[in-house]
Design an enzyme around this catalytic site. Structure first.
Site, PDB file in Angstrom:
ATOM      1  N   GLY A  18       7.204   1.374  -6.153  1.00 44.17           N
ATOM      2  CA  GLY A  18       7.771   1.413  -7.494  1.00 44.17           C
ATOM      3  C   GLY A  18       8.545   2.692  -7.743  1.00 44.17           C
ATOM      4  O   GLY A  18       9.596   2.686  -8.407  1.00 44.17           O
ATOM      5  N   THR A  77       3.155  -1.883 -11.434  1.00 40.67           N
ATOM      6  CA  THR A  77       4.547  -2.278 -11.272  1.00 40.67           C
ATOM      7  C   THR A  77       4.631  -3.760 -10.918  1.00 40.67           C
ATOM      8  O   THR A  77       3.637  -4.396 -10.625  1.00 40.67           O
ATOM      9  CB  THR A  77       5.228  -1.446 -10.172  1.00 40.67           C
ATOM     10  OG1 THR A  77       4.529  -1.641  -8.927  1.00 40.67           O
ATOM     11  CG2 THR A  77       5.222   0.037 -10.512  1.00 40.67           C
ATOM     12  N   GLY A  87       0.383   2.276 -14.917  1.00 37.48           N
ATOM     13  CA  GLY A  87       1.193   2.556 -13.733  1.00 37.48           C
ATOM     14  C   GLY A  87       1.390   1.327 -12.875  1.00 37.48           C
ATOM     15  O   GLY A  87       1.879   1.426 -11.753  1.00 37.48           O
ATOM     16  N   ASN A 119       5.412   6.177 -11.562  1.00 34.73           N
ATOM     17  CA  ASN A 119       4.745   7.299 -10.907  1.00 34.73           C
ATOM     18  C   ASN A 119       4.411   8.348 -11.959  1.00 34.73           C
ATOM     19  O   ASN A 119       5.283   8.723 -12.747  1.00 34.73           O
ATOM     20  CB  ASN A 119       5.656   7.893  -9.829  1.00 34.73           C
ATOM     21  CG  ASN A 119       4.941   8.850  -8.913  1.00 34.73           C
ATOM     22  OD1 ASN A 119       4.318   9.806  -9.368  1.00 34.73           O
ATOM     23  ND2 ASN A 119       5.030   8.621  -7.623  1.00 34.73           N
ATOM     24  N   PHE A 120       3.167   8.817 -11.979  1.00 37.76           N
ATOM     25  CA  PHE A 120       2.724   9.759 -13.007  1.00 37.76           C
ATOM     26  C   PHE A 120       2.659  11.201 -12.516  1.00 37.76           C
ATOM     27  O   PHE A 120       2.247  12.085 -13.258  1.00 37.76           O
ATOM     28  CB  PHE A 120       1.356   9.334 -13.544  1.00 37.76           C
ATOM     29  CG  PHE A 120       1.444   8.206 -14.525  1.00 37.76           C
ATOM     30  CD1 PHE A 120       1.564   8.451 -15.881  1.00 37.76           C
ATOM     31  CD2 PHE A 120       1.425   6.895 -14.095  1.00 37.76           C
ATOM     32  CE1 PHE A 120       1.664   7.425 -16.787  1.00 37.76           C
ATOM     33  CE2 PHE A 120       1.515   5.843 -14.995  1.00 37.76           C
ATOM     34  CZ  PHE A 120       1.638   6.110 -16.352  1.00 37.76           C
ATOM     35  N   LYS A 134      -1.062   0.057   1.260  1.00 38.55           N
ATOM     36  CA  LYS A 134      -0.052  -0.317   0.257  1.00 38.55           C
ATOM     37  C   LYS A 134       0.758  -1.486   0.803  1.00 38.55           C
ATOM     38  O   LYS A 134       1.507  -1.336   1.770  1.00 38.55           O
ATOM     39  CB  LYS A 134       0.854   0.874  -0.066  1.00 38.55           C
ATOM     40  CG  LYS A 134       1.834   0.594  -1.199  1.00 38.55           C
ATOM     41  CD  LYS A 134       2.581   1.861  -1.602  1.00 38.55           C
ATOM     42  CE  LYS A 134       3.541   1.614  -2.755  1.00 38.55           C
ATOM     43  NZ  LYS A 134       2.855   1.163  -3.977  1.00 38.55           N
ATOM     44  N   HIS A 160       4.168   5.435   2.850  1.00 42.28           N
ATOM     45  CA  HIS A 160       2.876   5.348   2.173  1.00 42.28           C
ATOM     46  C   HIS A 160       1.792   4.921   3.159  1.00 42.28           C
ATOM     47  O   HIS A 160       2.081   4.488   4.279  1.00 42.28           O
ATOM     48  CB  HIS A 160       2.926   4.366   1.000  1.00 42.28           C
ATOM     49  CG  HIS A 160       3.579   4.926  -0.229  1.00 42.28           C
ATOM     50  ND1 HIS A 160       4.943   4.906  -0.417  1.00 42.28           N
ATOM     51  CD2 HIS A 160       3.055   5.533  -1.336  1.00 42.28           C
ATOM     52  CE1 HIS A 160       5.231   5.464  -1.580  1.00 42.28           C
ATOM     53  NE2 HIS A 160       4.109   5.851  -2.157  1.00 42.28           N
ATOM     54  N   HIS A 161       0.548   4.984   2.694  1.00 44.92           N
ATOM     55  CA  HIS A 161      -0.616   4.573   3.472  1.00 44.92           C
ATOM     56  C   HIS A 161      -0.554   3.082   3.814  1.00 44.92           C
ATOM     57  O   HIS A 161       0.138   2.300   3.146  1.00 44.92           O
ATOM     58  CB  HIS A 161      -1.904   4.871   2.696  1.00 44.92           C
ATOM     59  CG  HIS A 161      -1.877   4.345   1.290  1.00 44.92           C
ATOM     60  ND1 HIS A 161      -2.221   3.058   0.962  1.00 44.92           N
ATOM     61  CD2 HIS A 161      -1.517   4.952   0.127  1.00 44.92           C
ATOM     62  CE1 HIS A 161      -2.092   2.877  -0.338  1.00 44.92           C
ATOM     63  NE2 HIS A 161      -1.668   4.003  -0.871  1.00 44.92           N
ATOM     64  N   ALA A 185       5.006   4.087 -16.461  1.00 45.42           N
ATOM     65  CA  ALA A 185       5.762   4.826 -15.449  1.00 45.42           C
ATOM     66  C   ALA A 185       5.413   4.276 -14.079  1.00 45.42           C
ATOM     67  O   ALA A 185       4.284   3.843 -13.839  1.00 45.42           O
ATOM     68  CB  ALA A 185       5.456   6.318 -15.515  1.00 45.42           C
TER      69      ALA A 185
END
Length: 225
Positions: free
Chosen positions: A133, A64, A62, A90-91, A127, A123-124, A88
């Site tokens: 991504g 990126t 995962g 995002n999973f 990040k 996001h948090h 990916a």
């Protein structure tokens, strides 16, 4: 969380490698693995793929940010050299469904130029990269299906680009919102992750899928929407 879900689903973890034990890539324990799950950083990911492939281990990743520099080499390794990578951005199963809705909606909205489209991701605060991504993948899907958008950009007012904004606050696991706005009304779709568990479960499901498949794989191979 990935470790716990894998164990709960009856899998055995034979090796865990971090920055401090890179030599374990050469260990018999690592070589005995069916699949390695890799979540690191752009500068480390491609090298990790090479080390895993050298040991004969398939990879689920995962990470990126590596594709621009190493995408061609990875595609060649998977198509011509018999290597396997499930990648990916995002999973999450929910994001996979959201992505399918995003593509379908974009195809519809291509017929209605009175709607402008923009995206926002939250996001948090830990990040550091932006946009996420996942946001990039969603943006590329929109641009591919809407003729009036040439590409995506952050902080733009140019209507020929899809605008993507980012917000960093608290411990938010991830929110992605796409808005189609016109003078008459607003259409909004949102994916709001409650926790990171959905991403971890998706990674383990991808590993289960990868064990029995080969080549360059992604979410669309595992889920046929």
């Amino acid at each position: 969380m990935i470790e716990q879900i894998a164990l709960d689903r009856g899998h055995e973890i034979v090796s865990i490698i971090d920055i401090d034990n890179q030599q374990d890539f050469d260990s018999p324990e690592f070589a005995s693995a069916d699949v390695a799950i890799e979540f690191t950083a752009p500068q480390a990911a491609y090298g990790n793929y090479l080390k895993a492939w050298k040991a004969g281990v398939k990879v689920v990743s995962g990470s990126t940010g590596w594709m621009k520099e190493h995408g061609d080499e990875v595609r060649q390794a998977c198509s011509e050299d018999g290597k396997t990578l499930f990648w990916a951005s995002n999973f999450s199963i929910g994001v996979a469904i959201f992505s399918a809705v995003n593509r379908y909606l974009a195809k519809i909205m291509n017929q209605f130029p009175q709607y402008d489209v923009e995206m926002e991701e939250t996001h948090h605060v830990h990040k550091l990269d932006h946009p996420s991504g996942t946001a990039i993948t969603l943006a590329e899907e929109i641009v591919e299906n809407i003729d009036r958008k040439e590409d995506w950009k952050e902080d733009t007012t140019d209507k020929k680009y899809l605008r993507v904004d980012h917000i960093r606050r608290g411990e938010v696991p991830g929110i992605h919102t796409i808005r189609y706005d016109s003078d008459a009304d607003l259409i909004t779709i949102t994916h709001d992750a409650h926790s990171r568990r959905g991403f971890a479960l998706g990674a383990v499901l991808a590993a289960e899928y990868t064990k029995d498949h080969q080549g360059l794989l992604t979410i669309s191979d595992m889920f046929k929407f």
